[in-house]
Design a protein around this motif. Structure first.
Motif, PDB file in Angstrom:
ATOM      1  N   GLN A 197     -15.268   6.666 -19.670  1.00  0.00           N
ATOM      2  CA  GLN A 197     -14.889   6.441 -21.054  1.00  0.00           C
ATOM      3  C   GLN A 197     -14.454   4.987 -21.231  1.00  0.00           C
ATOM      4  O   GLN A 197     -13.679   4.469 -20.429  1.00  0.00           O
ATOM      5  N   ALA A 198     -14.973   4.348 -22.263  1.00  0.00           N
ATOM      6  CA  ALA A 198     -14.528   2.985 -22.577  1.00  0.00           C
ATOM      7  C   ALA A 198     -13.393   3.080 -23.586  1.00  0.00           C
ATOM      8  O   ALA A 198     -13.422   3.903 -24.495  1.00  0.00           O
ATOM      9  N   GLU A 199     -12.401   2.230 -23.386  1.00  0.00           N
ATOM     10  CA  GLU A 199     -11.242   2.268 -24.270  1.00  0.00           C
ATOM     11  C   GLU A 199     -11.335   1.179 -25.320  1.00  0.00           C
ATOM     12  O   GLU A 199     -11.684   0.038 -25.014  1.00  0.00           O
ATOM     13  N   LYS A 205      -5.244  -8.284 -28.157  1.00  0.00           N
ATOM     14  CA  LYS A 205      -4.821  -7.933 -26.797  1.00  0.00           C
ATOM     15  C   LYS A 205      -5.931  -8.215 -25.780  1.00  0.00           C
ATOM     16  O   LYS A 205      -5.686  -8.174 -24.580  1.00  0.00           O
ATOM     17  N   ASN A 213      -4.485  -9.197 -13.853  1.00  0.00           N
ATOM     18  CA  ASN A 213      -5.060  -8.680 -12.605  1.00  0.00           C
ATOM     19  C   ASN A 213      -5.076  -7.159 -12.563  1.00  0.00           C
ATOM     20  O   ASN A 213      -6.009  -6.548 -12.071  1.00  0.00           O
ATOM     21  N   LEU A 214      -4.031  -6.558 -13.091  1.00  0.00           N
ATOM     22  CA  LEU A 214      -3.891  -5.108 -12.964  1.00  0.00           C
ATOM     23  C   LEU A 214      -4.685  -4.338 -14.015  1.00  0.00           C
ATOM     24  O   LEU A 214      -5.069  -3.197 -13.782  1.00  0.00           O
ATOM     25  N   THR A 215      -4.895  -4.943 -15.177  1.00  0.00           N
ATOM     26  CA  THR A 215      -5.548  -4.171 -16.250  1.00  0.00           C
ATOM     27  C   THR A 215      -6.938  -4.693 -16.597  1.00  0.00           C
ATOM     28  O   THR A 215      -7.548  -4.226 -17.549  1.00  0.00           O
ATOM     29  N   GLN A 216      -7.393  -5.676 -15.845  1.00  0.00           N
ATOM     30  CA  GLN A 216      -8.719  -6.248 -16.080  1.00  0.00           C
ATOM     31  C   GLN A 216      -9.789  -5.152 -16.200  1.00  0.00           C
ATOM     32  O   GLN A 216      -9.818  -4.238 -15.382  1.00  0.00           O
ATOM     33  N   THR A 218     -12.919  -3.017 -15.645  1.00  0.00           N
ATOM     34  CA  THR A 218     -13.817  -2.883 -14.501  1.00  0.00           C
ATOM     35  C   THR A 218     -14.805  -1.763 -14.796  1.00  0.00           C
ATOM     36  O   THR A 218     -14.698  -1.100 -15.831  1.00  0.00           O
ATOM     37  N   PHE A 221     -12.846   1.283 -15.485  1.00  0.00           N
ATOM     38  CA  PHE A 221     -12.039   1.301 -16.705  1.00  0.00           C
ATOM     39  C   PHE A 221     -12.554   0.255 -17.704  1.00  0.00           C
ATOM     40  O   PHE A 221     -11.894  -0.760 -17.940  1.00  0.00           O
ATOM     41  N   PRO A 222     -13.722   0.504 -18.278  1.00  0.00           N
ATOM     42  CA  PRO A 222     -14.273  -0.486 -19.227  1.00  0.00           C
ATOM     43  C   PRO A 222     -13.554  -0.427 -20.577  1.00  0.00           C
ATOM     44  O   PRO A 222     -12.933   0.593 -20.907  1.00  0.00           O
ATOM     45  N   VAL A 223     -13.642  -1.503 -21.320  1.00  0.00           N
ATOM     46  CA  VAL A 223     -13.051  -1.538 -22.663  1.00  0.00           C
ATOM     47  C   VAL A 223     -14.058  -2.149 -23.636  1.00  0.00           C
ATOM     48  O   VAL A 223     -15.047  -2.755 -23.229  1.00  0.00           O
TER      49      VAL A 223
END
Lengths: 320, 307
Positions: A197-199, A205, A213-216, A218, A221-223
Motif C-alpha cells: 500500500q502506498a501512503e 511533509k 533516514n528512518l521514514t524514507q 522504500t 513503504f512507498p508514498v
C-alpha cells in the motif's frame, strides 16, 4: 442492503415531483430542468453518506450503535461500497500517474481510498512474436526470473495491462487478456507478491520524509503526493502502468430522464435512449430525492410553499 | 511474511544462497510489524486513529533500535588485521563496542581501553608558539601530531605493563641473587591494577570513526565485538525482530503515539506506558534463557572445596 436496486427510479421520482407540483397547480418543470435538479439532489445525498458514515462510527465509539439488526454501519458502508472501483492508474511521466478520470478509467474520482504499488520489477524486455493472450520473448528466462501466476504484465508501448495466468516456458507467459497485438512492444513484469500500500503524504511533509533516514520511502513503504490530478510516487522506481492500482470512490453517474416523443405536449419516458441514466442511490433514498428536487423546483417556480413543504418533510425525517 | 515449505526453508527452493531462510522463523519482519499494527491497533475503533503510516514506521524502527542496543544481545563480530597505521576503522553499522580482543596464538585476549589518549590533533606553530593559518583563516595542521608520530614510530611509551612500558628493557643490577631496577614498579603502594596488563591497548575515537591502538598491535589480528541498531543499512526488507519482542514493539509504538497525541487522557498514556514496560521485562527474561539446565553447569562447582 444495496443488492436490490429499484428499476426506473428516475421515472417514479419525476412522476412524484410532478404530482406534488401539479397538486395545487404550482407549476411544471421541463425534463432538462428536472435532470439538472436530479443531478444536484443525487450529489447532495451521495455526500451525506460519507458524513453519515462518520456519525455512525462516532456513535459506535460512544456505544450508541449495536450489532446484528442494530448495526448502523453496515447499511451505510454498503451504499458507499457500491461506488468503489479498482483500476490501474495511467502513467503521465516518470513516477507520475494520473488520478482516475473519464479519459483513463471511465469515471471521475470522488476520493482515493487505497493505492497499491508493485515496486519490484521482475523483468523488462521486448516481445518477439505475437500469440493471442501470451507474452513471447525468445530472449527471456521467465522461469528463473521468479515470475509466477498473478504477476502483472504491462505492454509499455500501448499501456495495456494483463495478469500472468501461468509460466508456460522460459520464453512464454500465458496472460488473462490479449495485450500484445504487435511484436517489438516493450513490456514489464511486476511482482504481485510485493504488492504494498502506498501512503498519501501531504506535500509540505514530502521533502522531510524523503530526507529522513528512518521514514524514507522504500519498496516496502512507498508514498505518493497529490498535486492537481497528478500523483507523484516515491521511490521513483514506481514508474510504469501496471505498477500502481487504485481503489477509489467514483462520482455517481449523472442521472438523465430521457424521452422520445411528445404526446399532447407531454414528453413520454423512454429508457431505451443511449444517454438514459437512472439514479444510482438505493430505493429508500427515493423520498429524499423527491424532497430535494422539490426544493429546487420551489425556488425555480418561485413557490415558497413547495420549498417549505419539502424542507418540512426533510426536517421531519431527520428528527422523527 | 507467508509461511514457507520445508523445502523452501532448508534449501531455499533450490535457489542460491541455500541458507537464506535458516532460522528465519524466529523473526518477524518490519513490514509485518507495521501492517499488523495498522490492522490491529489503529483505526476507527482503536485508541490510535488518524495517524500516518510513516509515524508508525518511525516509532517501530526507533523501538527496534533501542532493543538492539541492549535487550537483543545480538552482538556482531568483525575481524581485521591492524595495519601500520595502528587504526581499525569502525564497521559501517557500528553504534557501540562490547569488547575489543587480540587474536593471537589461537586464543582471544580481551584488550584494555587505554585510560590515556593515544591520538591527538595538532596545529603548526611558529617559534614563538603562534598558530599558523592558511589564506582562509583555518589553522594549519601537520599530518600527525607528535603523540601520533611517536606511536606510529613505536617510540611512544606506555603506562601499561606491555612492550611500550617506559621501564621495559631498562638495565638493572643483580645483588645477592636479586634483580633491582631504577623504577621499582609497585614497590611502594602495590601494583596499579588499572594499568597492570601486558596486552596492547586501544582508544576509540568516535568522531573519527577509528580505534587507535598502541604500537604493539601492529600487524596483529583484532576482533571487534559491537552492537548495531538493526537498521540493516537502510534496507527495510532485511529489518527483523525476534518474535519474543513482537508484542513489545506494538506496545512501544502505541505508547509513543498516544503520549505525543493531543487530548489523550493521562490514564490511557500511563496504561500504555505500563504495558510497554511489562512487555519489555517479559521479553528480556525470555530472551535470557534462564532455565535450570543452563544454570546446572555453574551450580556444579558450588560444593568444590577451595584449597
Amino acid at each position: 442492503m444495496y443488492i436490490c436496486k429499484k428499476e426506473l427510479m428516475i421515472n417514479s421520482v419525476r412522476n412524484a415531483v410532478l404530482s406534488v407540483l401539479n397538486k395545487n397547480n404550482y407549476g411544471y418543470i421541463s425534463p432538462s430542468d428536472f435532470n439538472l435538479y436530479a443531478q444536484n439532489a443525487q450529489m447532495e445525498i451521495y455526500e451525506e453518506y460519507f458524513n453519515s458514515y462518520n456519525k455512525v462510527i462516532n456513535a459506535e465509539n460512544a456505544r450508541l450503535s449495536g450489532v446484528d439488526y442494530a448495526d448502523m454501519e453496515q447499511p451505510t458502508a454498503e451504499v458507499l461500497e457500491y461506488f468503489l472501483r479498482t483500476d490501474y492508474l495511467t502513467k503521465i511521466a516518470a513516477n507520475k500517474f494520473s488520478m482516475p478520470t473519464p479519459a483513463t478509467t471511465g469515471y471521475y474520482t470522488y476520493m482515493l481510498l487505497d493505492v497499491k504499488c508493485r515496486p519490484v520489477t521482475l523483468k523488462t524486455g521486448t516481445n518477439t512474436s505475437v500469440v493471442s493472450s501470451q507474452l513471447v520473448d525468445s530472449t527471456a528466462t521467465f522461469l528463473s526470473d521468479d515470475i509466477s501466476a498473478g504477476d502483472v504484465v504491462t505492454n509499455i508501448t500501448t499501456g495495456l495491462v494483463s495478469t500472468v495466468t501461468s509460466v508456460v516456458s522460459n520464453t512464454v507467459l500465458a496472460l488473462d487478456s490479449n495485450i500484445f497485438l504487435a511484436s517489438a512492444n516493450s513490456y514489464g513484469v511486476f511482482s504481485s507478491s510485493t504488492n504494498v500500500q502506498a501512503e498519501k503524504v501531504i506535500n509540505n511533509k514530502l521533502t522531510l520524509l524523503v530526507n529522513s533516514n528512518l521514514t524514507q520511502p522504500t519498496n516496502e513503504f512507498p508514498v505518493y503526493a497529490l498535486q492537481g490530478s497528478e500523483l507523484t510516487f516515491y521511490p521513483t522506481t514506481i514508474s510504469n502502468k501496471g505498477q500502481v492500482e487504485s481503489t477509489y470512490f467514483r462520482y455517481p453517474a449523472v442521472p438523465k430522464w430521457t424521452y422520445i416523443t411528445l404526446t399532447n405536449g407531454e414528453p413520454v419516458f423512454d429508457q431505451s435512449q443511449n444517454d438514459y441514466q437512472d439514479f444510482e442511490l438505493p430505493p429508500e433514498d427515493e423520498y429524499k430525492l423527491i424532497t430535494r428536487i422539490l426544493q429546487y423546483c420551489g425556488v425555480s417556480i418561485r413557490e415558497t410553499e413547495v420549498t417549505q413543504f419539502s424542507m418540512a418533510k426533510e426536517q421531519q425525517e431527520q428528527n422523527p | 511474511m507467508a509461511y514457507i515449505s520445508q523445502y523452501q526453508y532448508y534449501e531455499n527452493g533450490g535457489v542460491v544462497p541455500e541458507d537464506a531462510n535458516w532460522g528465519s522463523y524466529q523473526f518477524i519482519s518490519l513490514t509485518d510489524i507495521v501492517n499488523n499494527f495498522l490492522l490491529m491497533y489503529a483505526g476507527n475503533h482503536s485508541l490510535v486513529n488518524n495517524e500516518e503510516r510513516y509515524k508508525i514506521l518511525f516509532h517501530a524502527k526507533r523501538a527496534i533500535q533501542e532493543l538492539n542496543y541492549d535487550a537483543f544481545k545480538e552482538i556482531k563480530v568483525l575481524e581485521l588485521t591492524v595495519p601500520d597505521t595502528l587504526r581499525f576503522i569502525l564497521p559501517s553499522d557500528y553504534v557501540n563496542w562490547v569488547r575489543v580482543s587480540l587474536y593471537k596464538d589461537g586464543w582471544l585476549r580481551p584488550l584494555t581501553e587505554n585510560i590515556q589518549t593515544l591520538s591527538s590533533k595538532a596545529y603548526l606553530q611558529d617559534n614563538t608558539g603562534r598558530i599558523l593559518f592558511d589564506q582562509y583563516g583555518n589553522a594549519l595542521s601537520p599530518q600527525y601530531s607528535t603523540i601520533d608520530l611517536e606511536r606510529l614510530a613505536k617510540t611512544k611509551k606506555s603506562i601499561y605493563l606491555n612492550q611500550g612500558n617506559q621501564y621495559n628493557g631498562q638495565l638493572g643490577w643483580n645483588y645477592d641473587g636479586m634483580w633491582y631496577f631504577e623504577a621499582n614498579i609497585g614497590a611502594a603502594y602495590g601494583l596499579n591494577t588499572e594499568t597492570a596488563n601486558f596486552n596492547p591497548t586501544f582508544n576509540i575515537d568516535r568522531k573519527s570513526g577509528v580505534i587507535n591502538f598502541d604500537s604493539s598491535m601492529s600487524g596483529l589480528s583484532c576482533i571487534l565485538e559491537y552492537v548495531s541498531d538493526g537498521m540493516e543499512q537502510g534496507d527495510n526488507s532485511l529489518i527483523t525482530v525476534n518474535k519474543l519482542f513482537e508484542a513489545y514493539i506494538y506496545a512501544a509504538v502505541e505508547y509513543e503515539i498516544l503520549s505525543s497525541k493531543l487530548g489523550v487522557q493521562e490514564y490511557i498514556v500511563a496504561r500504555s506506558r505500563k504495558k510497554r514496560k511489562a512487555l519489555l521485562s517479559n521479553a528480556k527474561i525470555r530472551i535470557s534463557n534462564i532455565h535450570p539446565g543452563r544454570l546446572l553447569m555453574n551450580m556444579r562447582g558450588m560444593d568444590k572445596q577451595i584449597k
